[in-house]
Design an enzyme around this catalytic site. Structure first.
Site, mmCIF file in Angstrom:
data_model
loop_
_atom_site.group_PDB
_atom_site.id
_atom_site.type_symbol
_atom_site.label_atom_id
_atom_site.label_comp_id
_atom_site.label_asym_id
_atom_site.label_seq_id
_atom_site.Cartn_x
_atom_site.Cartn_y
_atom_site.Cartn_z
ATOM 1 N N SER A 162 15.337 6.340 82.268
ATOM 2 C CA SER A 162 15.506 5.624 83.534
ATOM 3 C C SER A 162 16.963 5.753 83.951
ATOM 4 O O SER A 162 17.801 6.256 83.183
ATOM 5 C CB SER A 162 15.111 4.149 83.401
ATOM 6 O OG SER A 162 15.992 3.487 82.498
ATOM 7 N N LEU A 176 15.227 -2.084 82.305
ATOM 8 C CA LEU A 176 15.453 -1.999 83.748
ATOM 9 C C LEU A 176 15.701 -0.568 84.186
ATOM 10 O O LEU A 176 16.196 0.271 83.429
ATOM 11 C CB LEU A 176 16.636 -2.873 84.161
ATOM 12 C CG LEU A 176 16.451 -4.387 84.082
ATOM 13 C CD1 LEU A 176 17.712 -5.098 84.545
ATOM 14 C CD2 LEU A 176 15.239 -4.827 84.901
ATOM 15 N N LEU A 189 12.391 8.892 72.382
ATOM 16 C CA LEU A 189 12.052 10.277 72.055
ATOM 17 C C LEU A 189 11.232 10.211 70.775
ATOM 18 O O LEU A 189 11.723 9.763 69.734
ATOM 19 C CB LEU A 189 13.285 11.145 71.848
ATOM 20 C CG LEU A 189 13.043 12.666 71.737
ATOM 21 C CD1 LEU A 189 14.340 13.419 72.008
ATOM 22 C CD2 LEU A 189 12.492 13.090 70.389
ATOM 23 N N TYR A 233 22.138 15.327 67.084
ATOM 24 C CA TYR A 233 22.264 15.279 68.541
ATOM 25 C C TYR A 233 23.571 15.895 69.032
ATOM 26 O O TYR A 233 23.668 16.248 70.217
ATOM 27 C CB TYR A 233 22.139 13.831 69.025
ATOM 28 C CG TYR A 233 20.732 13.297 68.912
ATOM 29 C CD1 TYR A 233 19.713 13.789 69.735
ATOM 30 C CD2 TYR A 233 20.406 12.317 67.979
ATOM 31 C CE1 TYR A 233 18.424 13.306 69.634
ATOM 32 C CE2 TYR A 233 19.120 11.825 67.874
ATOM 33 C CZ TYR A 233 18.125 12.331 68.699
ATOM 34 O OH TYR A 233 16.834 11.863 68.599
#
Length: 272
Positions: A162, A176, A189, A233
């Protein structure tokens, strides 16, 4: 008793076999011999001798036998290849659904996403980061910030994101979506347990980051992960910015950030 009244002296009516009218064309097809009319095929065409055909009923029976024999070979049969020869791709069965598909998720995918999430996170965190209603909320407001990998309609892995409008992740950002934000917050994920340890999470993450790079509103991506996953990552261009202000139970997370400008160089130098 008269002669007519004696049953054993009555004459039985003769049973006659039905005869079929034999035309010259039928005789020609049966025997191949029929006298040609003078001049029908030219003056130099030889005339074949007339062959004795016998009783017309015998000719009809011969025609029936021949039609039965030839009909067996004229009947279409499906061709079958030997076991050693594979069928061509055009003759193989086609699946209704694509074999492998990457696409943005929809609210209808929420239940399947939640099943994969629950199986992936409950053993590690003891709870799910998002419930099914929160998943449906994000997939309704910002489906373009999600991506799922499907194999013949089965969900293998997914990412849900988002927009966020602050520098760091907060507790409020977990549930949100800020339409005016420039940061893509990656909430989840997860990979289905049957497809883990196969590199599918790396493939999905690269595709998702490339998808984000094509959206002008997104300037960077952020998420939080466990400390042991930080080196993994970093291969995708993410860098740690410190401990996250958000924790789930006793698990502490590290916040990771990545600029969209660095994706091209990171993709070029990555072995994923």
């Amino acid at each position: 008793m008269t002669r007519a009244a004696q049953p054993h002296l009555l004459q039985k009516p003769l049973t006659q076999k039905p005869c079929v009218h034999l035309t010259p064309a039928l005789a020609h097809s049966l025997w191949g011999y029929w006298p040609c009319r003078p001049g029908a095929e030219g003056p130099s065409s030889p005339q074949r001798p007339l062959l004795k055909l016998g009783h017309p009923c015998e000719a009809a029976a011969a025609a029936a036998r021949m039609s039965t024999q030839t009909g067996h070979y004229l009947k279409p049969r499906p061709l079958s290849l030997p076991p050693a020869i594979p069928e061509s791709p055009s003759r193989q069965r086609r699946h209704t659904l694509p074999a492998s598909e990457f696409r943005c998720l929809t609210p209808e995918d929420a239940a399947g996403v939640f099943e994969v999430e629950r199986e992936a996170f409950i053993p590690v965190l003891g709870t799910c980061p998002l419930n099914v209603d929160e998943i449906r909320y994000f997939l309704t407001l910002c489906p373009e910030l999600s991506m799922g990998w499907f194999l013949e309609g089965r969900l293998l892995a997914f990412i849900i994101g988002s927009l966020w409008d602050k520098e760091r992740i907060t507790q409020e950002s977990l549930t949100l979506h800020r339409p005016g934000g420039r940061t893509a917050h990656l909430h989840l994920l997860a990979v289905h347990r049957a497809f883990r340890q196969q590199g599918k999470g790396s493939v999905l993450l690269w595709r998702y980051l490339h998808h984000l790079g094509s959206q002008p509103a997104v300037r960077r991506a952020v998420f939080m992960c466990e400390a042991r996953l930080v080196p993994f990552y970093q291969r995708f261009g993410f860098r740690p910015v410190g401990p996250s202000a958000v924790s789930i139970g006793s698990v502490v997370f590290t916040e990771m950030q990545c600029s969209m400008r660095d994706l091209v160089s990171q993709r070029r130098n990555s072995d994923c």
